[in-house]
Design a protein around this motif. Sequence first.
Motif, short mmCIF file in Angstrom:
data_model
loop_
_atom_site.label_atom_id
_atom_site.label_comp_id
_atom_site.label_asym_id
_atom_site.label_seq_id
_atom_site.Cartn_x
_atom_site.Cartn_y
_atom_site.Cartn_z
N ASP A 277 0.86 -1.23 -0.21
CA ASP A 277 0.04 0.34 -0.03
C ASP A 277 0.92 1.24 -0.04
N THR A 278 2.17 1.28 -0.40
CA THR A 278 3.00 2.32 -0.26
C THR A 278 3.52 2.76 -1.69
N LEU A 279 3.37 3.98 -2.03
CA LEU A 279 3.94 4.42 -3.27
C LEU A 279 5.63 4.89 -2.95
N LEU A 280 6.39 4.49 -3.94
CA LEU A 280 7.69 4.63 -3.87
C LEU A 280 8.16 5.36 -5.21
N THR A 281 8.76 6.73 -4.94
CA THR A 281 9.45 7.37 -6.01
C THR A 281 10.65 7.76 -5.85
N ALA A 282 11.47 8.01 -7.05
CA ALA A 282 12.80 8.09 -6.86
C ALA A 282 13.24 9.63 -6.37
N PRO A 283 14.02 9.93 -5.48
CA PRO A 283 14.19 11.30 -5.05
C PRO A 283 14.60 12.36 -6.20
N ASN A 284 14.69 13.58 -6.12
CA ASN A 284 15.08 14.34 -7.08
C ASN A 284 16.56 14.32 -7.00
N ASN A 285 17.45 14.51 -7.91
CA ASN A 285 18.87 14.84 -8.11
C ASN A 285 19.04 15.37 -9.38
N ASP A 286 20.48 15.38 -9.56
CA ASP A 286 20.77 16.26 -10.95
C ASP A 286 20.65 15.52 -12.24
N ARG A 287 19.98 14.13 -12.14
CA ARG A 287 19.73 13.37 -13.25
C ARG A 287 18.29 13.39 -13.60
N ILE A 288 17.30 13.55 -12.49
CA ILE A 288 15.87 13.45 -12.52
C ILE A 288 15.28 14.93 -12.84
N LEU A 289 14.34 14.77 -13.80
CA LEU A 289 13.43 16.11 -14.13
C LEU A 289 12.55 16.14 -12.61
N ASN A 290 12.36 17.29 -12.04
CA ASN A 290 11.62 17.95 -10.91
C ASN A 290 10.17 18.12 -11.33
N GLY A 291 9.45 17.14 -11.52
CA GLY A 291 8.10 17.14 -12.19
C GLY A 291 7.23 17.67 -11.53
N VAL A 292 6.39 18.56 -12.33
CA VAL A 292 5.33 19.38 -11.49
C VAL A 292 4.21 18.44 -11.28
N THR A 293 3.76 17.50 -12.13
CA THR A 293 2.75 16.62 -12.16
C THR A 293 3.28 15.51 -10.89
N ARG A 294 4.45 15.32 -10.80
CA ARG A 294 4.68 14.35 -9.97
C ARG A 294 4.87 14.97 -8.23
N ARG A 295 5.06 16.29 -8.20
CA ARG A 295 4.88 16.77 -7.08
C ARG A 295 3.43 17.04 -6.63
N SER A 296 2.52 17.19 -7.62
CA SER A 296 1.19 17.34 -7.38
C SER A 296 0.50 15.84 -7.07
N ILE A 297 0.96 14.69 -7.72
CA ILE A 297 0.54 13.54 -7.27
C ILE A 297 1.00 13.07 -6.02
N MET A 298 2.15 13.63 -5.39
CA MET A 298 2.76 13.24 -4.04
C MET A 298 1.77 13.85 -3.06
N GLN A 299 1.45 15.10 -3.60
CA GLN A 299 0.71 16.01 -2.49
C GLN A 299 -0.79 15.35 -2.42
N LEU A 300 -1.61 15.03 -3.57
CA LEU A 300 -2.82 14.39 -3.63
C LEU A 300 -2.77 13.06 -2.89
N ALA A 301 -1.56 12.32 -2.79
CA ALA A 301 -1.64 11.04 -2.17
C ALA A 301 -1.59 11.12 -0.66
N ALA A 302 -0.72 12.33 -0.52
CA ALA A 302 -0.79 12.53 1.14
C ALA A 302 -2.19 12.96 1.71
N ASP A 303 -3.04 13.71 0.68
CA ASP A 303 -4.01 13.96 1.07
C ASP A 303 -5.22 13.12 1.47
N HIS A 304 -4.89 11.79 0.50
CA HIS A 304 -5.73 10.61 0.50
C HIS A 304 -5.18 9.67 1.57
N ASN A 305 -4.24 10.10 2.47
CA ASN A 305 -3.61 9.21 3.37
C ASN A 305 -2.92 7.95 2.81
#
Length: 353
Positions: A243-271
């Motif tokens: 029941d856990t979502l995993l995602t790679a942390p931001n670094n200088d190889r990975i794009l800091n996605g706006v949709t990614r951050r939005s999904i992480m926030q919505l996931a937190a909103d839904h516990n």
Amino acid sequence: MTQTHSIVVDKIQMSKIGQTDFDTLVFGKSFTDHMLECTWRDGNWGDVHIKPYGPMQVEPSSKVFHYGQAIFEGMKAFKDVDGNAHLFRPQDNWKRFNSSAKRLAMPEVPEEIFMDGLKELVRLDKEWIQQGDGLSLYLRPFMIASENGVAAAPSTEYKFMVIMSPAKAYYKGDVRVIIASKFSRAADGGVGYAKAAGNYAASFYPNNLAMEEGYQQIIWTDAASHEFLEEAGTMNIFVRIGDTLLTAPNNDRILNGVTRRSIMQLAADHNIKVEERRVSIKEMNQAAQDGSLKEIFGTGTAAVIVPIKGYKHEDFKHELPDVQDSYATMLKKALVDIHYNRVEDKHNWLVRL
């Protein structure tokens, strides 16, 4: 001293919207009536010009062709049931655009030019924003080195431009991926976190090889060991184990996605528990074998959320199960409902035009 910039508008005489078939749109092939252009020269930005969409005249010695100084953003405008048009988190795109510019030794674009120019352009062509689920106006801000000359040095002139394209759903059908074990998208100290045009050009050849095997995309891994997941094609990646979502942390190889951050926030909103950490292929393969791997999906502006139905890593193949409580489905609906202003925008992500 604060420099002010005028917005000069040259409207088209007759719109081409009547000749556009919105039912058969191909992503990124049809464009609206107008585009935006602003030139940086002698250390300063000029006025913003909004004019009819059309060809540019550039010389073959323009530095963009020789040294690859080119960056872009992807963002969207939506229209709600009342006909109101909105941008989604545009300031995040502006900040990331300037982060990309800085990394490629290009001038940063002032907020006044990026935001005010973009808003005026979308207002002018807002009839191109169609109402309905999956429909949007895709916005492509970009900047290129436009100085003539082939000396290996940063350009002394740049053009910031915005073009816009009416869009439907980006992906159709099931998506299966190959996990990269040879090719790399980006390396430590490189430009992987930037929206540099060359990042995408370098991905085309390995992606063509994947398509020859019947796969639609590649999951990129770290360049040093090819042991850890990083991105999924042109998207950020999420893996659900238990029941856990995993995602790679931001670094200088990975794009800091706006949709990614939005999904992480919505996931937190839904516990929903989200862990931002390195995810190894070994861990994912083990979860696939013991049945705890529930979902893999990519997130990005163009596609929003794309479930991945199966993957191949070297000789190991796995098909994802159909799950009743799909996080991808639920989180996509939650985000799309915000896009179309159907629910309360608790995080103030929408900017009304």
